[in-house]
Design a protein around this motif. Sequence first.
Motif, short mmCIF file in Angstrom:
data_model
loop_
_atom_site.label_atom_id
_atom_site.label_comp_id
_atom_site.label_asym_id
_atom_site.label_seq_id
_atom_site.Cartn_x
_atom_site.Cartn_y
_atom_site.Cartn_z
N ALA A 150 -27.34 -13.50 96.63
CA ALA A 150 -28.47 -13.81 95.76
C ALA A 150 -29.35 -14.92 96.30
CB ALA A 150 -27.97 -14.20 94.37
N LEU A 151 -28.93 -15.59 97.37
CA LEU A 151 -29.65 -16.76 97.86
C LEU A 151 -30.71 -16.38 98.87
CD1 LEU A 151 -26.65 -19.23 98.37
CD2 LEU A 151 -28.28 -19.16 96.47
N LEU A 152 -31.92 -16.91 98.68
CA LEU A 152 -32.99 -16.70 99.65
C LEU A 152 -32.72 -17.51 100.92
CD1 LEU A 152 -35.79 -15.43 100.21
CD2 LEU A 152 -36.79 -17.56 99.34
N ILE A 153 -32.17 -18.72 100.74
CA ILE A 153 -31.90 -19.61 101.87
C ILE A 153 -30.43 -20.05 101.80
CG2 ILE A 153 -32.67 -21.66 103.13
CD1 ILE A 153 -35.24 -21.58 101.44
N PRO A 154 -29.51 -19.20 102.22
CA PRO A 154 -28.11 -19.59 102.14
C PRO A 154 -27.74 -20.63 103.18
CG PRO A 154 -28.33 -17.47 103.25
CD PRO A 154 -29.70 -17.85 102.76
N GLY A 155 -26.86 -21.56 102.79
CA GLY A 155 -26.39 -22.56 103.73
C GLY A 155 -25.38 -21.99 104.71
N HIS A 156 -25.10 -22.77 105.75
CA HIS A 156 -24.24 -22.29 106.83
C HIS A 156 -23.00 -23.14 107.04
CE1 HIS A 156 -27.52 -19.62 108.07
NE2 HIS A 156 -28.34 -20.66 107.98
N ALA A 157 -22.77 -24.14 106.21
CA ALA A 157 -21.65 -25.05 106.46
C ALA A 157 -20.31 -24.37 106.17
CB ALA A 157 -21.79 -26.30 105.60
N PRO A 158 -19.29 -24.71 106.93
CA PRO A 158 -17.96 -24.18 106.61
C PRO A 158 -17.41 -24.85 105.36
CG PRO A 158 -17.80 -25.78 108.40
CD PRO A 158 -19.27 -25.58 108.13
N PRO A 159 -16.60 -24.15 104.58
CA PRO A 159 -15.99 -24.80 103.41
C PRO A 159 -15.16 -26.01 103.83
CG PRO A 159 -15.67 -22.41 103.34
CD PRO A 159 -16.23 -22.74 104.70
N GLY A 160 -15.21 -27.05 103.02
CA GLY A 160 -14.40 -28.22 103.28
C GLY A 160 -14.93 -29.17 104.33
N LEU A 161 -16.18 -28.99 104.75
CA LEU A 161 -16.73 -29.83 105.81
C LEU A 161 -16.70 -31.31 105.42
CD1 LEU A 161 -18.21 -30.14 108.53
CD2 LEU A 161 -20.37 -29.74 107.30
N ALA A 162 -17.01 -31.64 104.18
CA ALA A 162 -17.10 -33.04 103.76
C ALA A 162 -15.78 -33.78 103.90
CB ALA A 162 -17.59 -33.13 102.32
N ALA A 163 -14.67 -33.05 103.89
CA ALA A 163 -13.35 -33.68 103.99
C ALA A 163 -12.82 -33.70 105.42
CB ALA A 163 -12.35 -32.96 103.09
N ASP A 164 -13.51 -33.08 106.36
CA ASP A 164 -13.08 -33.02 107.75
C ASP A 164 -13.06 -34.44 108.33
OD1 ASP A 164 -13.14 -32.86 110.61
OD2 ASP A 164 -13.80 -30.78 110.47
N PRO A 165 -11.92 -34.91 108.84
CA PRO A 165 -11.87 -36.28 109.38
C PRO A 165 -12.88 -36.53 110.50
CG PRO A 165 -9.66 -35.42 109.06
CD PRO A 165 -10.60 -34.27 108.84
N ALA A 166 -13.10 -35.54 111.35
CA ALA A 166 -14.07 -35.72 112.43
C ALA A 166 -15.48 -35.84 111.88
CB ALA A 166 -13.99 -34.55 113.42
N PHE A 167 -15.78 -35.06 110.85
CA PHE A 167 -17.10 -35.14 110.22
C PHE A 167 -17.29 -36.50 109.56
CE2 PHE A 167 -19.93 -34.54 106.55
CZ PHE A 167 -21.03 -33.99 107.17
N ARG A 168 -16.29 -36.97 108.84
CA ARG A 168 -16.40 -38.28 108.20
C ARG A 168 -16.57 -39.39 109.23
NH1 ARG A 168 -12.48 -38.54 102.83
NH2 ARG A 168 -13.54 -36.84 101.72
N ALA A 169 -15.89 -39.26 110.35
CA ALA A 169 -16.06 -40.25 111.41
C ALA A 169 -17.49 -40.24 111.93
CB ALA A 169 -15.07 -39.99 112.55
N GLY A 170 -18.09 -39.04 112.01
CA GLY A 170 -19.48 -38.94 112.46
C GLY A 170 -20.45 -39.56 111.48
N VAL A 171 -20.25 -39.31 110.18
CA VAL A 171 -21.10 -39.93 109.17
C VAL A 171 -20.96 -41.45 109.22
CG1 VAL A 171 -21.60 -40.11 106.70
CG2 VAL A 171 -21.00 -37.89 107.69
N ARG A 172 -19.73 -41.91 109.41
CA ARG A 172 -19.49 -43.36 109.52
C ARG A 172 -20.22 -43.94 110.73
NH1 ARG A 172 -14.47 -42.89 109.46
NH2 ARG A 172 -14.29 -43.01 107.19
N ARG A 173 -20.23 -43.19 111.84
CA ARG A 173 -20.90 -43.67 113.05
C ARG A 173 -22.40 -43.82 112.83
NH1 ARG A 173 -21.06 -47.19 116.65
NH2 ARG A 173 -21.90 -46.58 118.68
#
Length: 339
Positions: A150-173
């Motif tokens: 139903a989405l005109l502009i669907p997102g592409h992120a994998p589920p659980g990205l916000a909890a990924d330790p590597a992702f959190r380290a990147g946001v922290r950086r």
Amino acid sequence: MSEPQPGTPAWHELVVEPIVDPDIEIVDPHHHLWPASPLLPGNEIDDLVADAGSGHRVVATVFVECRTGYRADGPEHLRPTGETEYVAAQARVLRERHPEAAPVAGIVAHADLRHPALDEILDAHEAAGDGLFRGIRHALSSPTDEERPALLIPGHAPPGLAADPAFRAGVRRLGERGLTYDTWHYHHQNHDFLELARAVPGTTMVLDHFGTPLGVGPWEGRHDEVFDGWADDMAAIAECPNVVCKLGGLAMPDNGFGWHAGDRPPTSDEFVAVQARWYHHLIDTFGPDRCMFESNFPVDRLSVSYPVLWNGLKKIAARYGPDERAELFAGTARRVYRL
């Protein structure tokens, strides 16, 4: 004679209004640019000048990544720097061709924040950005299988990205380097964002588009229900002092208000009648000094014209004092993006 198609200039000309409070200074902290392609009309500097110059006093803008202009070759992790190069070049064209117009004063680029060579990527954006690079958007938007069709502009992120330790380290950086983190996600991901914000208190987190309350697919016709849960989520997120909000992008077709399919676009009064409660909740919860109005153009142009949109935002802001309005329209954006 056929009726004007929604989103076209002729369709927007069906609703033309006097400019409300034309002297209010505006920094538009969220717009996109992209070159024309066989599949999509372009939105480049002349289009931005036409929007920003359509009557309101827009004094600066910020570009936000939209997956355009990536390099076609070279290391995969550095290809998004092509977008920064493209926008920096467009900003130079703007200064040369339209010196009187609002400049592109900042660039929010894309990077894979999980990548082990993140500092190399950020250095490349700095080099490409001609002094305009301000932060990264690595969106969390991950639709469910039920939502996606139903989405005109669907997102592409994998589920659980916000909890990924590597992702959190990147946001922290990003915070360690004095850069911002922007996200676009859906309302049912607000708790994921809350946990991320708590985990990286040293990084300024910019919540785009209200956390995108959906109104299509399984969420069609459920705005009141969505609002109640969303309002509680936003109150919890507001307790994180590192989070600021962009107020706009709520006229996208995926929000489910239906304007993109109407015989004519909404007036500013119609816009306010439907959407004001979402705006007031965030302003009252976060405070004007943590909120900034945005256009999200040209995406929201599918539903409303630039001058009518800002008329609506000014009417929403009318209940606040002069200093609070100054924050909402320009001050917060200037401070967050170091303009």
